[in-house]
Design a protein around this motif. Structure first.
Motif, short mmCIF file in Angstrom:
data_model
loop_
_atom_site.label_atom_id
_atom_site.label_comp_id
_atom_site.label_asym_id
_atom_site.label_seq_id
_atom_site.Cartn_x
_atom_site.Cartn_y
_atom_site.Cartn_z
N UNK A 1 50.57 42.14 47.57
CA UNK A 1 50.75 41.37 46.58
C UNK A 1 50.17 41.70 45.36
N UNK A 2 50.82 41.64 44.19
CA UNK A 2 50.59 42.00 42.81
C UNK A 2 49.11 41.26 42.34
N UNK A 3 48.28 41.91 41.87
CA UNK A 3 46.98 41.45 41.30
C UNK A 3 47.20 41.13 39.67
N UNK A 4 46.82 39.93 39.44
CA UNK A 4 46.67 39.48 38.13
C UNK A 4 45.53 39.68 37.42
N UNK A 5 44.89 40.26 36.48
CA UNK A 5 43.68 40.52 35.93
C UNK A 5 44.06 40.25 34.32
N UNK A 6 42.67 39.62 33.79
CA UNK A 6 42.86 39.27 32.44
C UNK A 6 41.87 40.21 31.77
N UNK A 7 42.17 41.17 30.67
CA UNK A 7 41.16 41.80 29.60
C UNK A 7 40.43 40.96 28.90
N UNK A 8 39.15 41.02 28.88
CA UNK A 8 38.24 40.37 27.82
C UNK A 8 37.57 41.17 27.24
N UNK A 9 37.02 40.79 26.12
CA UNK A 9 35.99 41.69 25.06
C UNK A 9 34.80 41.48 26.20
N UNK A 10 33.77 42.55 25.78
CA UNK A 10 32.54 42.49 27.01
C UNK A 10 31.75 41.41 26.56
N UNK B 1 46.43 51.92 43.69
CA UNK B 1 45.91 53.44 43.85
C UNK B 1 45.89 54.25 42.65
N UNK B 2 46.93 53.63 41.77
CA UNK B 2 47.22 54.48 40.55
C UNK B 2 46.22 53.93 39.39
N UNK B 3 46.22 52.52 39.42
CA UNK B 3 45.90 51.55 38.17
C UNK B 3 44.49 51.76 38.27
N UNK B 4 43.45 51.35 39.30
CA UNK B 4 42.30 51.23 39.34
C UNK B 4 41.28 52.23 38.66
N UNK B 5 41.75 53.60 39.08
CA UNK B 5 40.93 54.61 38.20
C UNK B 5 40.84 54.74 36.77
N UNK B 6 42.37 54.51 36.24
CA UNK B 6 42.47 54.18 34.92
C UNK B 6 41.85 53.12 34.26
N UNK B 7 41.66 51.90 34.91
CA UNK B 7 41.21 50.63 34.42
C UNK B 7 39.86 50.79 34.19
N UNK B 8 39.04 51.32 35.36
CA UNK B 8 37.66 51.70 35.41
C UNK B 8 37.47 52.39 33.96
N UNK C 1 39.24 52.75 31.03
CA UNK C 1 39.49 52.14 30.16
C UNK C 1 38.37 51.06 29.69
N UNK C 2 37.90 50.36 30.60
CA UNK C 2 36.88 49.41 30.30
C UNK C 2 35.67 50.13 29.94
N UNK C 3 35.24 51.14 30.46
CA UNK C 3 33.87 51.93 30.03
C UNK C 3 34.10 52.40 28.60
N UNK C 4 35.23 53.07 28.31
CA UNK C 4 35.54 53.53 27.14
C UNK C 4 35.63 52.44 25.94
N UNK C 5 36.31 51.25 26.40
CA UNK C 5 36.51 50.51 25.13
C UNK C 5 35.57 49.24 25.01
N UNK C 6 34.63 49.10 26.18
CA UNK C 6 33.55 48.19 26.28
C UNK C 6 34.31 46.74 26.44
N UNK C 7 35.43 46.75 27.51
CA UNK C 7 36.18 45.59 27.84
C UNK C 7 35.90 45.27 29.10
N UNK C 8 35.92 44.04 29.52
CA UNK C 8 35.71 43.66 31.05
C UNK C 8 37.25 43.17 31.42
#
Length: 109
Positions: free
Chosen positions: A4-13, A82-89, A91-98
């Motif tokens: 199932x595709x997972x839906x996530x929302x980017x938010x400022x930290x 498998x591909x997305x989560x390492x990039x997303x982690x 990305x969030x650390x670098x940009x200060x997003x949640x």
């Protein structure tokens, strides 16, 4: 069976502080430029004239409302976990997003 595709929302930290106004992820140009180092960008097709725009990256698709002065949130569809989560982690650390899972409400980052 396909996952199932997972839906996530980017938010400022700082967007989860009670009573705080929605903070910004930046202008549309800043938002796109912020994601570029993570191999995430428009796919080259003509930009839509109204509504939302979609950016594509490793295992993800990001949709945001265009025509706004500031982007306050963006919906992320995880296509390949498998591909997305390492990039997303990273990305969030670098940009200060949640990220917030739409179904569970769980916040990451």
């Amino acid at each position: 069976m396909a996952r199932k595709r997972q839906l996530v929302v980017f938010l400022p930290s700082d967007s989860d502080e009670p009573g705080a106004p929605n903070q910004s992820l930046g202008t549309e140009g800043e938002f796109i430029a912020s994601l570029a180092p993570f191999n995430t960008a428009p796919d080259g097709s003509p930009m839509r004239t109204v509504g939302t725009q979609i950016l594509h990256g490793p295992g993800i698709a990001i949709e945001y409302a265009d025509g706004q002065d500031e982007i306050t949130q963006a919906i992320l569809t995880v296509v390949d976990q498998d591909v997305a989560w390492p990039v997303l982690v990273r990305l969030c650390r670098s940009l200060g997003w949640k990220m917030q899972d739409i179904e569970s409400g769980q916040v990451f980052g």
